[in-house]
Design an enzyme around this catalytic site. Structure first.
Site, short mmCIF file in Angstrom:
data_model
loop_
_atom_site.label_atom_id
_atom_site.label_comp_id
_atom_site.label_asym_id
_atom_site.label_seq_id
_atom_site.Cartn_x
_atom_site.Cartn_y
_atom_site.Cartn_z
N GLY A 192 0.83 -1.20 0.00
CA GLY A 192 0.00 0.00 0.00
C GLY A 192 0.86 1.25 0.00
O GLY A 192 1.77 1.39 0.82
N GLY A 203 4.27 -1.31 11.02
CA GLY A 203 5.13 -2.06 11.92
C GLY A 203 6.60 -1.73 11.84
O GLY A 203 7.00 -0.61 11.56
N VAL A 227 14.98 -8.22 24.89
CA VAL A 227 13.97 -9.27 25.03
C VAL A 227 14.11 -10.36 23.98
O VAL A 227 14.15 -11.55 24.29
CB VAL A 227 12.56 -8.64 24.97
N GLY A 270 17.54 -4.58 18.35
CA GLY A 270 16.33 -3.75 18.30
C GLY A 270 15.64 -3.79 16.96
O GLY A 270 16.01 -4.58 16.07
N MET A 297 7.69 -0.87 21.36
CA MET A 297 7.28 -1.71 20.23
C MET A 297 6.70 -3.01 20.77
O MET A 297 7.37 -4.03 20.87
CB MET A 297 8.46 -1.96 19.30
N LEU A 298 5.43 -2.95 21.14
CA LEU A 298 4.73 -4.08 21.75
C LEU A 298 3.42 -4.32 21.02
O LEU A 298 2.69 -3.38 20.71
CB LEU A 298 4.45 -3.80 23.23
N HIS A 315 -5.36 -19.78 47.82
CA HIS A 315 -4.17 -20.51 48.26
C HIS A 315 -4.31 -21.99 47.89
O HIS A 315 -5.37 -22.57 48.09
CB HIS A 315 -4.01 -20.39 49.78
#
Length: 467
Positions: free
Chosen positions: A115, A145, A184, A272, A319-320, A445
């Site tokens: 696009g 993204g 991560v 990253g 960025m999640l 519990h």
């Protein structure tokens, strides 16, 4: 020419969720995706496949390292990586197929192709065969993204020197996987191959891994992963990466100015991600892009073109996937005249290693930098009955609360099921709960969630009951 109320470019979590919410609100909606499958990075080469491999490798590691202590004797256990990768792909296919079902269910028109804007109200869709068509849209949402970043001196051959995309489909377990970047993605994929038998070395420029999270979480995760066999070289600056046949040599400058040389058969570059706007022709629509490649937006995620919005990895912020989803819903509701909001301080972050790492709100370092007076309470999982019953005793829960008002300002945890437990902290903070509020709530519990109650008790006059 097809006409729509809203056209969304990109079908990742932000894009497809925005499309669904737009359709729910009565907008005639189109979504444009350059690949033949929907779901973007997250579903195809990110969140979902990496979690599938983390799950499979966790099962293998348990069978090798922990089954016997539970009284389960299984004999010799071996890895079938090909089958593991195939299962991962089956999970991806099922999930992306589910998105296609949701598009059909909500009567969203899907266009396959790249696009690009012709102007602020017209988007050209260029298909893989070179043909194209143009659609008209009153509003557009950019949800294109991100892509993996690289260092300028590293050549990615995508066979031995790889990104996370290739790491999800290796044909063999590396003998020695050198990972550049202790964030991560690198740590998660590192643990996958560590469990499967690889030697894993992590080279990180900062002084600790997962540097964006509370320092106490970094310290604990480093300790646990070292115990599992992972090696770390923090405060090291990578200078070169050279590939010769099947050997990758990574050279890095140590804190003392010396040169460290690591040889492996694979090198994962995980430094990253960068916003992805290639081929978008944003300028033709009057959409401003920063020097870093991000789309400029205001507090309502509106770009410099008033009828065009942008969400997810392509705009500022973490960025999640779940952040992108919230933004997609927010934009759809703004277009419908509603007044939604997002508290970015309450977007949780998770590392899906085992133990899992999760956090929401301010870190200790941030509160100190901001001069906020706070109190802290923590509780170790080793003191928790449910954790001992399952053999998952690494980690802790830490709660930071305002010194005067007791309002919870941050929750940081590392341990079993923390990716799910963090939702309790988000809920509490959304309603501006105090540590006392959490400590007064009844927790079943035995559960892992009791660690949150105990940490809240520890925050409130050090009243933890089980330490």
């Amino acid at each position: 020419m097809s006409q729509f109320d809203v056209a969304i470019i990109g079908s990742g979590p932000g894009g497809y969720v925005a499309a669904i919410r737009c359709a729910q609100l009565g907008f005639k909606t189109a979504i444009i995706e350059k690949y033949s499958v929907l779901g973007g990075t997250c579903l195809n080469v990110g969140c979902i496949p990496s979690k599938a491999l983390l799950s499979s490798s966790h099962h293998y590691h348990d069978a090798v390292a922990h089954f016997e202590e539970h009284g389960i004797e299984v004999g010799k256990v071996k890895v079938n990586l090909e089958k593991m990768i195939a299962r991962k792909q089956a999970v991806v296919d099922q999930t992306t197929g589910g998105i296609k079902f949701l598009m059909d269910k909500n009567k969203i028109t899907v266009f396959e192709g790249v696009g690009s804007f012709e102007d602020a109200t017209h988007v050209k869709v260029t298909k893989n065969d070179g043909s194209s068509e143009t659609i008209e849209a009153k509003y557009s949402i950019i949800a294109t993204g991100s892509k993996p970043s690289n260092l300028p001196f590293i050549t990615l051959d995508k066979e031995r020197v790889i990104t996370s995309t290739e790491a999800l489909k290796l044909k063999e377990v590396p003998k020695h996987l050198v990972i550049i970047g202790g964030g991560v993605i690198g740590i998660e994929l590192g643990q996958v191959y560590l469990r499967l038998g690889a030697q894993v070395s992590v080279v990180e420029f900062m002084d600790r891994i997962i540097p964006g999270m509370d320092a106490s979480l970094s310290k604990e995760l480093t300790k646990v992963l070292k115990k599992q066999g992972m090696k770390f070289y923090t405060s090291h600056k990578v200078k070169s990466v050279n590939l010769k046949e099947k050997t990758v040599t990574v050279e890095a400058e140590t804190p003392k100015g010396e040169i460290l040389s690591l040889e492996g058969d694979y090198c994962l570059v995980s430094v990253g991600r960068r916003p992805y706007t290639d081929g978008l022709n944003a300028d033709k629509a009057g959409v401003k892009v920063t020097d870093r490649g991000q789309i400029e937006v205001n507090d309502h995620l509106q770009t410099s073109a008033s009828n065009i919005y942008a969400i997810g990895d392509v705009v500022r912020g973490a960025m999640l996937a779940h952040k992108a989803e919230e933004e997609g819903v927010m934009v759809a509701e703004i277009l419908a005249g509603q007044k939604p909001h997002i508290d970015y301080n309450l977007i949780p972050g998770v590392v899906y290693t085992w133990p899992e790492v999760a956090a929401v709100g301010k870190t200790e370092e941030q509160l100190k930098e901001e001069g906020v007076a706070f109190k802290s309470g923590s509780f170790p999982f080793k003191a928790l009955g449910r954790a001992r019953a399952g053999g998952d005793t690494d980690g802790f829960v830490k709660i930071l609360a305002d010194a005067k008002t007791d309002e919870v300002l941050g929750v940081h945890m590392i341990g079993p099921r923390c990716a799910d437990l963090i939702a309790e902290a988000v809920t509490a903070m959304e309603f501006r709960a105090s540590a006392e509020d959490i400590s007064r709530m009844s927790h079943a519990h035995p559960t892992f969630a009791e660690a949150i109650k105990e940490a809240a008790l520890a925050t409130t006059d050090n009243r933890a009951l089980h330490v």
